[in-house]
Design a protein around this motif. Sequence first.
Motif, PDB file in Angstrom:
ATOM      1  N   ARG A  89       0.831  -1.213   0.000  1.00 25.49           N
ATOM      2  CA  ARG A  89       0.000   0.000   0.000  1.00 25.49           C
ATOM      3  C   ARG A  89       0.862   1.257   0.000  1.00 25.49           C
ATOM      4  O   ARG A  89       0.504   2.265  -0.622  1.00 25.49           O
ATOM      5  N   ALA A  90       1.997   1.211   0.697  1.00 23.43           N
ATOM      6  CA  ALA A  90       2.927   2.344   0.659  1.00 23.43           C
ATOM      7  C   ALA A  90       3.418   2.547  -0.772  1.00 23.43           C
ATOM      8  O   ALA A  90       3.544   3.682  -1.248  1.00 23.43           O
ATOM      9  N   ARG A  91       3.701   1.452  -1.467  1.00 23.41           N
ATOM     10  CA  ARG A  91       4.133   1.547  -2.861  1.00 23.41           C
ATOM     11  C   ARG A  91       3.016   2.103  -3.742  1.00 23.41           C
ATOM     12  O   ARG A  91       3.263   2.913  -4.641  1.00 23.41           O
ATOM     13  N   PHE A  92       1.793   1.685  -3.493  1.00 18.25           N
ATOM     14  CA  PHE A  92       0.645   2.185  -4.243  1.00 18.25           C
ATOM     15  C   PHE A  92       0.566   3.709  -4.158  1.00 18.25           C
ATOM     16  O   PHE A  92       0.437   4.405  -5.165  1.00 18.25           O
ATOM     17  N   ILE A 209      10.497   4.169  -4.489  1.00 18.99           N
ATOM     18  CA  ILE A 209       9.760   3.034  -5.040  1.00 18.99           C
ATOM     19  C   ILE A 209      10.670   1.825  -5.198  1.00 18.99           C
ATOM     20  O   ILE A 209      10.276   0.687  -4.916  1.00 18.99           O
ATOM     21  N   LYS A 210      11.919   2.054  -5.635  1.00 17.56           N
ATOM     22  CA  LYS A 210      12.869   0.943  -5.764  1.00 17.56           C
ATOM     23  C   LYS A 210      13.184   0.331  -4.399  1.00 17.56           C
ATOM     24  O   LYS A 210      13.320  -0.894  -4.264  1.00 17.56           O
ATOM     25  N   THR A 211      13.275   1.175  -3.371  1.00 13.97           N
ATOM     26  CA  THR A 211      13.505   0.682  -2.008  1.00 13.97           C
ATOM     27  C   THR A 211      12.329  -0.164  -1.535  1.00 13.97           C
ATOM     28  O   THR A 211      12.512  -1.234  -0.936  1.00 13.97           O
ATOM     29  N   LEU A 212      11.112   0.315  -1.819  1.00 11.01           N
ATOM     30  CA  LEU A 212       9.916  -0.447  -1.448  1.00 11.01           C
ATOM     31  C   LEU A 212       9.833  -1.755  -2.226  1.00 11.01           C
ATOM     32  O   LEU A 212       9.439  -2.786  -1.677  1.00 11.01           O
ATOM     33  N   ASP A 213      10.204  -1.721  -3.502  1.00 14.86           N
ATOM     34  CA  ASP A 213      10.182  -2.945  -4.317  1.00 14.86           C
ATOM     35  C   ASP A 213      11.098  -4.012  -3.722  1.00 14.86           C
ATOM     36  O   ASP A 213      10.757  -5.202  -3.690  1.00 14.86           O
ATOM     37  N   SER A 283     -18.437  -0.249  -4.388  1.00 14.88           N
ATOM     38  CA  SER A 283     -17.687  -0.762  -3.246  1.00 14.88           C
ATOM     39  C   SER A 283     -16.563  -1.674  -3.720  1.00 14.88           C
ATOM     40  O   SER A 283     -16.369  -1.881  -4.918  1.00 14.88           O
ATOM     41  N   GLY A 284     -15.832  -2.233  -2.789  1.00 13.62           N
ATOM     42  CA  GLY A 284     -14.743  -3.139  -3.137  1.00 13.62           C
ATOM     43  C   GLY A 284     -13.411  -2.607  -2.652  1.00 13.62           C
ATOM     44  O   GLY A 284     -13.261  -1.430  -2.321  1.00 13.62           O
ATOM     45  N   ASN A 285     -12.452  -3.496  -2.604  1.00 17.15           N
ATOM     46  CA  ASN A 285     -11.100  -3.157  -2.163  1.00 17.15           C
ATOM     47  C   ASN A 285     -10.357  -2.500  -3.322  1.00 17.15           C
ATOM     48  O   ASN A 285      -9.981  -3.167  -4.281  1.00 17.15           O
ATOM     49  N   ARG A 286     -10.144  -1.193  -3.241  1.00 20.73           N
ATOM     50  CA  ARG A 286      -9.547  -0.474  -4.367  1.00 20.73           C
ATOM     51  C   ARG A 286      -8.099  -0.870  -4.596  1.00 20.73           C
ATOM     52  O   ARG A 286      -7.598  -0.806  -5.718  1.00 20.73           O
ATOM     53  N   PHE A 287      -7.392  -1.292  -3.546  1.00 19.90           N
ATOM     54  CA  PHE A 287      -5.999  -1.705  -3.708  1.00 19.90           C
ATOM     55  C   PHE A 287      -5.920  -3.023  -4.481  1.00 19.90           C
ATOM     56  O   PHE A 287      -5.100  -3.178  -5.387  1.00 19.90           O
ATOM     57  N   LEU A 288      -6.797  -3.957  -4.124  1.00 17.30           N
ATOM     58  CA  LEU A 288      -6.828  -5.237  -4.840  1.00 17.30           C
ATOM     59  C   LEU A 288      -7.247  -5.016  -6.289  1.00 17.30           C
ATOM     60  O   LEU A 288      -6.675  -5.619  -7.208  1.00 17.30           O
ATOM     61  N   ARG A 289      -8.233  -4.154  -6.498  1.00 18.00           N
ATOM     62  CA  ARG A 289      -8.679  -3.869  -7.865  1.00 18.00           C
ATOM     63  C   ARG A 289      -7.540  -3.237  -8.679  1.00 18.00           C
ATOM     64  O   ARG A 289      -7.352  -3.584  -9.853  1.00 18.00           O
ATOM     65  N   TYR A 290      -6.766  -2.351  -8.062  1.00 21.80           N
ATOM     66  CA  TYR A 290      -5.637  -1.713  -8.748  1.00 21.80           C
ATOM     67  C   TYR A 290      -4.614  -2.754  -9.196  1.00 21.80           C
ATOM     68  O   TYR A 290      -4.184  -2.757 -10.364  1.00 21.80           O
TER      69      TYR A 290
END
Length: 353
Positions: A89-92, A209-213, A283-290
């Motif tokens: 989620r932080a990466r998102f 982002i590379k650090t999070l990856d 509705s729905g989990n927007r992170f999962l949908r992404y």
Amino acid sequence: VIGMEATSVYGDNLMRFLREDAATARFERKLHMLNPKQVKKFKEAYSDLPKNDYIDAFIIADNLRFGRTTREVTALQDYRYEALKSLTRARFFAVQSLTREKQRFLNNVFLKFSSLTQEEVFSNTFGTTSLTILEAFDTIDDLANASLDDLICLIRTKGHGKFSDPEATAKALQAAARSSYRLPKTINDSVNQVLAVSISTMRAMDVQIKTLDKAVAEQLAIIPNTLTSVKGIGPVYAAGLLAEIGDVNRFDSQASLAKYAGLVWNQHQSGDFEAQTTRLIKSGNRFLRYYLLEAANSLRRCDAEFKRYYDLKYREVNKFQHKRALALTARKLVRLVFRLLKDNRLYIPPEQL
């Protein structure tokens, strides 16, 4: 059975405490975090109820007694998934911030050098060579009047040999500079400052982002999964899917997983009439949908079956072709993800069967 409304991060510590508290260990505990929208809609079934803490607790308890809780009600998961979720989620959010910063950057690039993107001098406006050109020349007149040999040398050095014809690129760059709008000096100076800050911000975000990856890949390594066996689903997409899905056994079917992701279309039907144009549920989990949409977009380029399906859905309509085809491809991906995780098996492309 214990339930509470989801309140961002405020309820997480309490939920973990209830899970680990020895005083309740002798019970067969079921812990639920309810979506506030679900609780609100459930309360509407009661007329004229006041708003106070007692009534709120009563509504939550009655919702649990009713039993028909949707996938928006999620039990606390394995802490490995929770740890992975914090990273994905932080990466998102980092990617979203970078996207917004790039859009602001392009707006200011147009002010300073309007023909740069229109003439498509560089295939990637955010590439090292493009950014160096924007930083090296204060005005486009400086660029238009620069030594051609020096410009060719700069393009060759910063491009690391990626430009097949640096001279042609340099000439195209100067031609674009001569055909661009000119800014008054005062505005040009301020735009240069904004571009410098924007470039610095984008570079910093890329590093983050590379650090999070890297952290995501390390956390993913301790969670057994078969999603990375699908060509096109790398560690980042696999981690995003696993973090939001958690234990797949909590979903009864692939349909319930799709509903949890928000990849379900509303139905409008009455008698013999059924609407052909419908929207995705709100509705729905927007992170999962992404992550499902991003993975589907990758799969349509890497997997022959998903490419065939995407192309088929793309040609079915005349409007919103890409969005519709991508959403339907992501819905198809839900079935694959559910089956791979449920059976704990590797993916074998249809053409290899």
